[in-house]
Design a protein around this motif. Structure first.
Motif, short mmCIF file in Angstrom:
data_model
loop_
_atom_site.label_atom_id
_atom_site.label_comp_id
_atom_site.label_asym_id
_atom_site.label_seq_id
_atom_site.Cartn_x
_atom_site.Cartn_y
_atom_site.Cartn_z
N GLU A 235 16.38 4.91 -50.68
CA GLU A 235 15.75 3.71 -51.24
C GLU A 235 14.46 3.34 -50.52
OE1 GLU A 235 16.70 2.32 -53.97
OE2 GLU A 235 18.62 3.31 -54.22
N ALA A 236 14.35 3.68 -49.24
CA ALA A 236 13.14 3.42 -48.45
C ALA A 236 13.09 4.46 -47.35
CB ALA A 236 13.18 2.01 -47.86
N LEU A 237 11.86 4.79 -46.90
CA LEU A 237 11.73 5.88 -45.94
C LEU A 237 10.47 5.73 -45.10
CD1 LEU A 237 12.96 8.83 -45.35
CD2 LEU A 237 11.01 9.59 -46.68
N LEU A 238 10.61 5.97 -43.82
CA LEU A 238 9.47 6.12 -42.91
C LEU A 238 9.60 7.47 -42.23
CD1 LEU A 238 9.30 2.63 -41.14
CD2 LEU A 238 7.79 3.50 -42.94
N VAL A 239 8.48 8.18 -42.14
CA VAL A 239 8.44 9.48 -41.46
C VAL A 239 7.48 9.33 -40.28
CG1 VAL A 239 7.89 11.92 -41.69
CG2 VAL A 239 8.86 10.68 -43.63
N ASP A 240 8.01 9.48 -39.09
CA ASP A 240 7.22 9.30 -37.88
C ASP A 240 6.48 7.97 -37.90
OD1 ASP A 240 8.09 11.81 -36.98
OD2 ASP A 240 6.41 12.83 -37.96
N GLY A 241 7.14 6.92 -38.40
CA GLY A 241 6.60 5.57 -38.40
C GLY A 241 5.66 5.26 -39.56
N ALA A 242 5.43 6.21 -40.46
CA ALA A 242 4.51 5.99 -41.58
C ALA A 242 5.24 6.21 -42.90
CB ALA A 242 3.33 6.96 -41.47
N GLU B 41 22.58 -1.14 -38.95
CA GLU B 41 21.72 -2.17 -39.49
C GLU B 41 21.62 -2.04 -41.00
OE1 GLU B 41 17.96 -1.52 -37.63
OE2 GLU B 41 18.68 -2.07 -35.65
N THR B 42 21.20 -3.11 -41.63
CA THR B 42 20.91 -3.08 -43.06
C THR B 42 19.40 -3.16 -43.20
OG1 THR B 42 22.98 -4.18 -43.59
CG2 THR B 42 21.24 -4.27 -45.26
N GLY B 43 18.83 -2.29 -44.03
CA GLY B 43 17.39 -2.28 -44.23
C GLY B 43 16.94 -3.41 -45.14
N GLU B 44 15.62 -3.51 -45.31
CA GLU B 44 15.06 -4.54 -46.17
C GLU B 44 15.49 -4.38 -47.62
OE1 GLU B 44 10.88 -5.27 -45.64
OE2 GLU B 44 11.04 -4.89 -43.50
N THR B 45 15.90 -3.19 -47.99
CA THR B 45 16.34 -2.93 -49.36
C THR B 45 17.76 -3.44 -49.61
OG1 THR B 45 17.23 -0.77 -48.77
CG2 THR B 45 14.93 -0.84 -49.53
N GLY B 46 18.46 -3.76 -48.53
CA GLY B 46 19.85 -4.20 -48.65
C GLY B 46 20.85 -3.07 -48.47
N TYR B 47 20.34 -1.85 -48.28
CA TYR B 47 21.21 -0.69 -48.07
C TYR B 47 21.28 -0.36 -46.58
CZ TYR B 47 21.11 -0.01 -53.07
OH TYR B 47 21.25 -0.20 -54.41
N PRO B 48 22.31 0.38 -46.17
CA PRO B 48 22.43 0.74 -44.76
C PRO B 48 21.24 1.57 -44.29
CG PRO B 48 24.46 1.24 -45.95
CD PRO B 48 23.44 0.87 -46.97
N ARG B 49 20.87 1.37 -43.03
CA ARG B 49 19.75 2.09 -42.44
C ARG B 49 20.29 3.27 -41.63
NH1 ARG B 49 14.98 -1.24 -40.62
NH2 ARG B 49 14.67 -0.98 -42.84
N TYR B 50 19.60 4.40 -41.77
CA TYR B 50 19.93 5.63 -41.06
C TYR B 50 18.68 6.11 -40.34
CZ TYR B 50 24.03 5.70 -44.09
OH TYR B 50 25.19 5.38 -44.74
N ALA B 51 18.84 6.74 -39.17
CA ALA B 51 17.68 7.20 -38.41
C ALA B 51 18.02 8.48 -37.65
CB ALA B 51 17.23 6.12 -37.44
N GLY B 52 16.97 9.28 -37.47
CA GLY B 52 17.11 10.49 -36.68
C GLY B 52 15.96 11.44 -36.92
#
Length: 85
Positions: A66-73, A40-51
């Motif tokens: 460019e953007a980050l969520l930690v445990d949903g926050a 997916e592409t994030g809202e920032t326009g960069y690729p999204r990574y998760a884990g």
């Protein structure tokens, strides 16, 4: 064929750490996570990574978070996110 990295290690480090080179960042990290491309592409326009509870938009060319969520926050004040080498 894509040349973007499919996996990164994200380090959460205190902002006050001086000389945030990768070696010292790994020593003082309060949390780390291996994140993989979601396709997916994030809202920032960069690729999204998760884990490991972390979702990040990362510029694979500059290795900048460019953007980050930690445990949903959002990330707590006083912490910053870095991509390990």
């Amino acid at each position: 064929m894509t040349t973007e990295s499919q996996r990164f290690t994200v380090l959460l480090v205190p902002e006050y750490v001086e000389n945030k080179d990768t070696a010292s960042a790994q020593d003082v990290a309060v949390r780390s996570a291996v994140v993989e491309a979601t396709g997916e592409t994030g809202e920032t326009g960069y690729p999204r990574y998760a884990g490991d509870g972390i979702v990040a938009d990362i510029d694979p060319r500059t290795r900048t978070v460019e953007a980050l969520l930690v445990d949903g926050a959002e990330l707590d004040y006083g912490l910053s996110a870095l991509v390990a080498s």
